[in-house]
Motif scaffolding. Structure first.
Motif, PDB file in Angstrom:
ATOM      1  N   TYR A 106      -8.837  -0.425   5.064  1.00  0.00           N
ATOM      2  CA  TYR A 106      -8.024  -1.433   4.386  1.00  0.00           C
ATOM      3  C   TYR A 106      -7.789  -2.634   5.302  1.00  0.00           C
ATOM      4  O   TYR A 106      -7.742  -3.785   4.835  1.00  0.00           O
ATOM      5  CB  TYR A 106      -6.701  -0.828   3.907  1.00  0.00           C
ATOM      6  CG  TYR A 106      -5.651  -0.608   4.966  1.00  0.00           C
ATOM      7  CD1 TYR A 106      -4.740  -1.602   5.314  1.00  0.00           C
ATOM      8  CD2 TYR A 106      -5.551   0.622   5.640  1.00  0.00           C
ATOM      9  CE1 TYR A 106      -3.776  -1.397   6.292  1.00  0.00           C
ATOM     10  CE2 TYR A 106      -4.590   0.833   6.602  1.00  0.00           C
ATOM     11  CZ  TYR A 106      -3.705  -0.176   6.930  1.00  0.00           C
ATOM     12  OH  TYR A 106      -2.750   0.021   7.891  1.00  0.00           O
TER      13      TYR A 106
ATOM     14  N   LEU B 118       0.811  -1.222   0.000  1.00  0.00           N
ATOM     15  CA  LEU B 118       0.000   0.000   0.000  1.00  0.00           C
ATOM     16  C   LEU B 118       0.843   1.270   0.000  1.00  0.00           C
ATOM     17  O   LEU B 118       0.662   2.153  -0.840  1.00  0.00           O
ATOM     18  CB  LEU B 118      -0.941   0.024   1.207  1.00  0.00           C
ATOM     19  CG  LEU B 118      -2.143  -0.918   1.197  1.00  0.00           C
ATOM     20  CD1 LEU B 118      -3.169  -0.461   2.231  1.00  0.00           C
ATOM     21  CD2 LEU B 118      -2.774  -1.017  -0.163  1.00  0.00           C
TER      22      LEU B 118
ATOM     23  N   THR C 266      -4.045  -9.889   0.831  1.00  0.00           N
ATOM     24  CA  THR C 266      -3.312  -8.635   0.735  1.00  0.00           C
ATOM     25  C   THR C 266      -3.003  -8.284  -0.716  1.00  0.00           C
ATOM     26  O   THR C 266      -2.907  -7.111  -1.067  1.00  0.00           O
ATOM     27  CB  THR C 266      -2.007  -8.702   1.544  1.00  0.00           C
ATOM     28  OG1 THR C 266      -1.266  -9.869   1.169  1.00  0.00           O
ATOM     29  CG2 THR C 266      -2.306  -8.756   3.035  1.00  0.00           C
TER      30      THR C 266
ATOM     31  N   GLU D 121      -6.530  -1.226  -4.401  1.00  0.00           N
ATOM     32  CA  GLU D 121      -6.089   0.105  -3.974  1.00  0.00           C
ATOM     33  C   GLU D 121      -5.310   0.807  -5.089  1.00  0.00           C
ATOM     34  O   GLU D 121      -5.435   2.021  -5.261  1.00  0.00           O
ATOM     35  CB  GLU D 121      -5.226   0.004  -2.712  1.00  0.00           C
ATOM     36  CG  GLU D 121      -5.997  -0.335  -1.454  1.00  0.00           C
ATOM     37  CD  GLU D 121      -6.624   0.878  -0.794  1.00  0.00           C
ATOM     38  OE1 GLU D 121      -6.594   1.979  -1.383  1.00  0.00           O
ATOM     39  OE2 GLU D 121      -7.145   0.728   0.333  1.00  0.00           O
TER      40      GLU D 121
ATOM     41  N   ASP E  29      -9.139   7.310   4.071  1.00  0.00           N
ATOM     42  CA  ASP E  29      -9.172   6.193   5.013  1.00  0.00           C
ATOM     43  C   ASP E  29      -8.696   6.638   6.399  1.00  0.00           C
ATOM     44  O   ASP E  29      -9.368   6.409   7.406  1.00  0.00           O
ATOM     45  CB  ASP E  29      -8.286   5.055   4.494  1.00  0.00           C
ATOM     46  CG  ASP E  29      -8.477   3.758   5.266  1.00  0.00           C
ATOM     47  OD1 ASP E  29      -8.766   3.806   6.473  1.00  0.00           O
ATOM     48  OD2 ASP E  29      -8.318   2.675   4.670  1.00  0.00           O
TER      49      ASP E  29
ATOM     50  N   LEU F  79      -6.180  -6.731  -2.094  1.00  0.00           N
ATOM     51  CA  LEU F  79      -6.298  -5.386  -1.537  1.00  0.00           C
ATOM     52  C   LEU F  79      -5.364  -4.422  -2.255  1.00  0.00           C
ATOM     53  O   LEU F  79      -5.782  -3.324  -2.640  1.00  0.00           O
ATOM     54  CB  LEU F  79      -5.959  -5.409  -0.046  1.00  0.00           C
ATOM     55  CG  LEU F  79      -5.884  -4.043   0.628  1.00  0.00           C
ATOM     56  CD1 LEU F  79      -7.260  -3.396   0.704  1.00  0.00           C
ATOM     57  CD2 LEU F  79      -5.269  -4.147   2.027  1.00  0.00           C
TER      58      LEU F  79
END
Length: 325
Positions: free
Chosen positions: A253, A139, A263, A270, A229, A266
């Motif tokens: 998240y 991320l 992950t 993202e 977020d 994700l």
């Protein structure tokens, strides 16, 4: 210089991280799983050292006095944060340093007191939110690469070469780190990377605004996945009477991973959101005022819908299955 800043920091960052992984220092920089973690095994947190060492020299190359101050503050925060990674420092010391760096940068902008105070808090918040969001594989590296790339493109169109080079170097160095951080991550940024990157997102955002490269909303849209977020999570936890500074797994998240997302899924989702936000910021930058309002409103609506979906459909942190890679 711009072409070199696009490519070489990634190579340097990757090489430095590879060397650090085999160094004695790495033994002292392990991120061990705790109550806010999504990873299950100790993971090296040395990536930030490579990113900062690779990006900052390029960023200084053509920096004027104001930008040099921004970069010097970032370097100082990186060193302080490395000390925090090695031996945990009191939260008050860290926060005071973040506010002092933000105040020093804002003092050069010649703003009235009230707006200046707001901007200081905003930069300090950007400094911390990047750290809060550095909790899942891929991320922070992806947000750094995409967000600073948007800065570089906008600065190039605005004929701000020094800003374009600095932002391109940061994006490139983040991409080099991402080679080690994409799921399953072998390396995390650590505070030595996440703190100065967050600070630079805010401080270079102010610098670009002061030079006419973009409007004040541009940094918020370019880094919207992290801004939204972290900010909404803080407000929600504060409203619920929770202590915001306590470790938790309540970020959106984190809740996605705890609900069963891998992950990798994700990270890829993202990235799509990050690219859409950066593209919207760049499209709105040179648009008419009416079109700017339309783009910003559409982005706000999209994030509001995503938040509603997660709040309605997914369980709160800690109530679901273990994270998967």
């Amino acid at each position: 210089m711009l072409l070199a800043a696009i490519g070489l920091p990634a190579v340097i960052s990757g090489a430095l991280i590879a060397l650090l992984m085999r160094s004695r220092l790495a033994r002292h920089l392990l991120d061990r799983p705790n109550e806010r973690s999504l990873h299950r095994v100790p993971t090296l947190r040395i990536g930030g050292i490579g990113v900062m060492a690779a990006a900052l020299p390029w960023a200084f190359w053509q920096a004027d006095r104001s930008m040099a101050l921004v970069l010097a503050c970032a370097a100082a925060l990186a060193l302080l944060s490395l000390a925090d990674d090695l031996r945990s420092l009191p939260a008050g010391v860290r926060l005071a340093a973040h506010l002092a760096a933000a105040a020093l940068v804002v003092s050069q902008a010649g703003m009235p007191l009230a707006p200046a105070a707001i901007v200081v808090v905003a930069i300090a918040w950007m400094t911390n939110l990047f750290n809060f969001m550095d909790g899942a594989d891929g991320l922070a590296g992806g947000m750094g690469a995409i967000g600073f790339a948007a800065y570089a493109i906008a600065a190039g169109f605005a004929a701000q070469p020094a800003l374009a080079i600095a932002a391109a170097a940061l994006a490139s160095a983040c991409a080099g780190f991402l080679a080690f951080n994409f799921p399953p991550a072998r390396v995390f940024l650590g505070d030595a990377g996440s703190v100065p990157l967050g600070f630079l997102a805010g401080a270079l955002g102010l610098y670009g605004w002061s030079r006419g490269a973009w409007a004040p909303w541009f940094p918020c849209i370019a880094f919207a996945p992290f801004v939204v977020d972290a900010t909404i999570t803080l407000l929600r936890r504060t409203a619920a009477g929770e202590r915001p500074w306590h470790a938790h797994r309540g970020h959106y998240y984190q809740r996605l991973v705890l609900s069963g997302w891998s992950t990798r899924r994700l990270a890829l989702t993202e990235y799509a959101l990050m690219l859409a936000s950066a593209g919207a910021a760049l499209a709105a930058r040179a648009a008419s005022l009416m079109l700017q309002c339309g783009i910003i409103s559409a982005a706000a609506l999209l994030y509001a819908l995503l938040i509603v979906v997660i709040e309605v459909r997914l369980p709160r942190a800690g109530a679901a299955s273990s994270p998967r890679n």
